[in-house]
Design an enzyme around this catalytic site. Structure first.
Site, PDB file in Angstrom:
ATOM      1  N   SER A 145       0.852  -1.185   0.000  1.00  0.00           N
ATOM      2  CA  SER A 145       0.000   0.000   0.000  1.00  0.00           C
ATOM      3  C   SER A 145       0.890   1.238   0.000  1.00  0.00           C
ATOM      4  CB  SER A 145      -0.894   0.023   1.246  1.00  0.00           C
ATOM      5  OG  SER A 145      -1.531   1.281   1.410  1.00  0.00           O
ATOM      6  N   TYR A 158      -1.564   0.070  10.514  1.00  0.00           N
ATOM      7  CA  TYR A 158      -1.675  -0.404   9.133  1.00  0.00           C
ATOM      8  C   TYR A 158      -0.442   0.007   8.337  1.00  0.00           C
ATOM      9  CZ  TYR A 158      -3.527  -1.127   4.415  1.00  0.00           C
ATOM     10  OH  TYR A 158      -3.718  -1.521   3.111  1.00  0.00           O
TER      11      TYR A 158
END
Length: 254
Positions: A145, A158
Site C-alpha cells: 500500500s 496499518y
C-alpha cells in the site's frame, strides 16, 4: 511468444474472490495461468471461478483462512498433489483497522501485523519451497500500500504493517534470487473496492483525491491488475526487490 504469456503456470492469489485480488486473477487467467482463488467464503469463490471459466480461463477454488497455519499446510499440499507445481504467489490478503494510536488495543495491533506481515511471510516460505522443488524459479508479488511509504494520522499500525511488507519484499528478493525466484510488490493507492464503499460515497474524500493525486480520481481494480501481471511475467525477469506504486500519482504529487 508474448513475454506476458503464463500458459501452463499455476498461480495462487490470496483474497481473490472479489476486488483487487479477483481482478488480478482474471487477468492472469486470461494470460494462460491456472489460477487458484483463495478466500473464506466458498460461495463467492465458486462464483468467481465460474466467471473466469466463462471467459475461457482455468481456475480452482481454494477456500481457507490464510492466517490459519494448519489450513495453509493443507492448501499447499493440495496444490502440490493436484497441480504438481506452483509458479506464482500473489499475497493480496490484507486487514484494515483504522484506529488511532491511543485507541487501538495491543491485541488488535498484533492481529493487524500478524495478518498483513507474518502471514505473507509464511505463505511466501511455503510457496518458495514448491518453486525451488520444481526447479523452474517463480514469482512472488506482495500487495502492499502507499501507506507503507507515507504516514496518515489516526491510522498508525496499518502503515507499519505495510512498511514491514515492503521490507519483507526486499529481504525475500535477496534470499530467493539464487533460486530464480523474483519477489516484488505493488503499492495501491485509493481503489474502488467493496472494502472502500463507504469512503467512495464520501464527497470529501473525492475532493481530497482531486487535490492530492496527479490523476485526481479513484483507481479501478482493473488498473492494478496489469502491474501484477507484469511482475508475474517473464517481462519482469530482471526486476526483483522492487515495490511499484500504482496510485494515480499520489506519492509523486505535492
Amino acid at each position: 511468444m508474448s513475454p506476458f504469456d503464463l500458459t501452463r503456470q499455476h498461480a495462487l492469489i490470496t483474497g481473490s474472490s472479489t476486488g483487487l485480488g479477483l481482478a488480478s486473477a482474471r487477468l492472469l487467467a486470461g494470460a494462460g495461468a491456472h489460477v487458484w482463488l483463495n478466500g473464506r467464503d466458498e460461495a463467492k469463490l465458486e462464483s468467481a471461478v465460474a466467471a473466469i471459466k466463462a471467459d475461457g480461463g482455468a481456475a480452482t477454488a481454494l477456500a481457507f483462512d490464510v492466517t490459519d497455519e494448519a489450513a495453509r499446510v493443507r492448501a499447499f499440499a493440495r496444490i502440490e498433489t493436484d497441480a504438481g507445481r506452483l509458479d506464482i504467489l500473489v499475497n493480496n490478503v490484507g486487514l484494515r483497522d483504522r484506529r488511532a494510536l491511543f485507541d487501538i488495543d495491543s491485541a488488535a495491533a498484533r492481529t493487524l501485523i500478524e495478518t498483513n506481515l507474518i502471514t505473507p511471510f509464511e505463505l511466501a516460505r511455503s510457496a518458495a519451497k514448491l518453486m525451488i522443488a520444481g526447479g523452474r524459479g517463480g514469482r512472488i508479488v506482495n500487495v502492499s500500500s502507499v501507506a507503507g511509504s507515507i504516514a496518515n494520522p489516526g491510522d498508525p499500525v496499518y502503515g507499519v504493517s505495510k512498511a514491514g511488507l515492503d521490507g519483507l519484499t526486499r529481504a525475500l528478493a535477496a534470499e530467493l534470487g539464487p533460486h530464480a525466484i523474483t519477489v516484488n510488490g505493488v503499492a495501491p493507492g485509493f481503489f474502488k473496492t467493496e472494502a472502500n464503499a463507504q469512503s467512495m460515497a464520501d464527497p470529501k474524500i473525492a475532493e481530497w483525491l482531486q487535490a492530492r493525486t496527479a490523476l485526481g480520481r479513484w483507481g479501478d481494480p482493473v488498473e492494478l491488475a496489469p502491474a501484477v501481471l507484469f511482475l508475474c511475467s517473464s517481462a519482469a525477469s530482471y526486476i526483483t526487490g522492487h515495490v511499484l506504486a500504482v496510485d494515480g500519482g499520489l506519492l509523486a504529487h505535492y
